[in-house]
Design an enzyme around this catalytic site. Structure first.
Site, PDB file in Angstrom:
ATOM      1  N   HIS A 138      -5.169  -3.161  -3.326  1.00  0.00           N
ATOM      2  CA  HIS A 138      -4.717  -2.033  -4.501  1.00  0.00           C
ATOM      3  C   HIS A 138      -4.595  -2.703  -5.725  1.00  0.00           C
ATOM      4  CE1 HIS A 138      -3.988   0.801  -1.304  1.00  0.00           C
ATOM      5  NE2 HIS A 138      -3.461  -0.040  -0.399  1.00  0.00           N
ATOM      6  N   SER A 185       0.707  -1.317  -0.076  1.00  0.00           N
ATOM      7  CA  SER A 185       0.012   0.133   0.231  1.00  0.00           C
ATOM      8  C   SER A 185       0.888   1.230   0.080  1.00  0.00           C
ATOM      9  CB  SER A 185      -1.058   0.003   1.322  1.00  0.00           C
ATOM     10  OG  SER A 185      -0.190  -0.212   2.512  1.00  0.00           O
ATOM     11  N   LYS A 229     -11.854   0.727  -2.765  1.00  0.00           N
ATOM     12  CA  LYS A 229     -10.677   1.492  -3.602  1.00  0.00           C
ATOM     13  C   LYS A 229     -11.161   1.640  -4.842  1.00  0.00           C
ATOM     14  CE  LYS A 229      -7.455   1.102   0.295  1.00  0.00           C
ATOM     15  NZ  LYS A 229      -6.656   0.172   1.069  1.00  0.00           N
TER      16      LYS A 229
END
Ligand SMILES: *Cc1c(COP(=O)(O)O)cnc(C)c1O
Length: 389
Positions: free
Chosen positions: A204, A176, A235
């Site tokens: 991610h 991250s 995200k």
């Protein structure tokens, strides 16, 4: 007991005190904080879906169908048809048998790891794993063996020495704070060799990496070798929530064992409808991740040419860490950028190790080259002023 006032003072002395900035416009490339228009250059809304019209419409329709709050945990009264729909959608997307939805990625890590291990277990964990993995490991009570970042040789040495069957290896897929990838091809072979479960946190990488955008397992072509594939809906999917995808047996177990799943009110159908729409968009619009990664590679190159210490990741990811060093210097850099209309919060300890404070730049699909060019000019000027370059 810790004394609040003293602790606060100590945080401030170290230059680590954080003030929260409140947005009063959507999470988009250009947004507003207070009265200030800013270019947002640090969002996890990678695919620019958080403010997508289709997600908004799906959420509104879900309000009409289901109301707002879910009213219970998933094991009691809080499971709706749309929970099942999204579980099935995620499983199909990830090409696994089943999936479980948690309220956040954080809760997914904490609940899953705690369910997978107890005080007689051993967990092998990358030293730069996300805090939610670390917390899950601690909560499980297992013995945690930390291996050097992305170092499969160190991992194997430690596996040789400490592993027993059904130990757990856990790693971020894309890290991250650095945006680099775990060497999952090698790690998956080690997991097999030492009969360990392999868990990958793709917070991610979901929607970003692999031909279909399903994450790092797909990128490395080892989809059937990762036992526990974790991701977030918060995200690139632009909504909120976390999930684990894997075998039917695993998911049934987690639903009966993971405390963060059992003892928390389920996500609202409103957010699930948006997430469902987002997965469909990821499947239908590969250009979103293609543009994003092209821009990320270009932007990283430009920063490098200006003389910044920036990590060049291969493959590129939307995360571009610009290393500053001292926490207070990173904070000053961020503050000056903000005054110039660019929002990139400084990342300082405890999120990163002491001396590795940084601006964690991240891009979104909707960033234009003009916006990025403007950002480069300001980064260059202020970087020189602060002697970062
Ligand atoms: C953000 C993040 C999480 C937590 O996900 P949330 O949905 O924000 O709670 C977990 N793991 C990693 C690697 C992350 O970056």
């Amino acid at each position: 007991m810790l004394e609040i006032r003293k602790e606060l003072e100590s945080i401030k002395e170290k230059g680590l005190f954080r003030n929260i900035k409140y947005l009063n416009q959507p999470q988009d490339t250009q947004t507003k904080i207070g009265n200030k228009d800013v270019l947002l250059l640090a969002s996890n809304n990678y695919l620019s879906l958080a403010n997508d019209e289709r997600l908004k419409r799906a959420a509104c329709a879900a309000i009409e169908d289901y109301g707002v709050g879910s009213g219970g945990s998933q094991l009691t009264t809080g499971s709706y048809a749309i929970h099942k729909q999204l579980e099935e959608k995620i499983a199909a997307f990830k090409d696994t048998e089943a999936s479980i939805i948690y309220n956040t990625g954080y809760m997914a890590n904490v609940g899953t790891i705690q369910a997978m291990a107890d005080k007689n277990s051993i967990i092998f964990s990358d030293e730069l794993n996300h805090a939610s993995i670390i917390d899950g490991c601690r909560l499980s009570g297992a013995e945690v063996i930390v291996y050097k970042h992305c170092d499969s040789r160190d991992l194997e040495n430690k596996l040789k020495k400490y592993s027993k069957p059904h130990s757990l290896i856990v790693t971020d897929g894309v890290f991250s704070m650095d945006g680099d990838l775990a060497p999952l091809d090698v790690i998956s072979e080690l997991a097999e060799k030492y009969a360990c479960y392999l868990m990958v946190d793709d917070a991610h990488a979901t929607g970003i990496l692999g031909a279909q955008g399903t994450g790092t397992a797909e990128y490395f072509n080892i989809k059937d070798k990762v036992d526990i594939q974790l991701g977030t809906l918060s995200k690139s999917l632009g909504a909120e929530g976390g999930f684990v995808a894997g075998k039917q047996e695993l998911i049934a177990y987690l639903k009966n064992k993971a405390r963060s799943f059992i003892f928390s009110t389920s996500l609202s159908p409103v957010i699930l409808a948006a997430a469902l729409q987002a997965v469909e968009i990821v499947e239908a619009e590969p250009w979103r991740r293609e543009i994003l990664l092209e821009n990320a590679a270009w932007f990283t190159d430009q920063l490098d040419k200006l003389g910044f210490i920036v990590k060049k990741n291969n493959p590129p990811t939307p995360i571009i860490p610009l290393l500053v060093g001292e926490a207070s210097k990173a904070a000053s850099f961020s503050k000056l950028l903000f005054e110039e209309g660019i929002f990139i919060p400084a990342i300082r300890p405890p999120s990163v190790p002491e001396g590795y404070s940084r601006l964690r730049i991240s891009l979104m699909t909707n960033h234009t080259r003009e916006q990025l060019q403007e950002a480069l000019e300001k980064l260059n000027l202020l970087g020189k002023k602060l002697r970062v370059i």
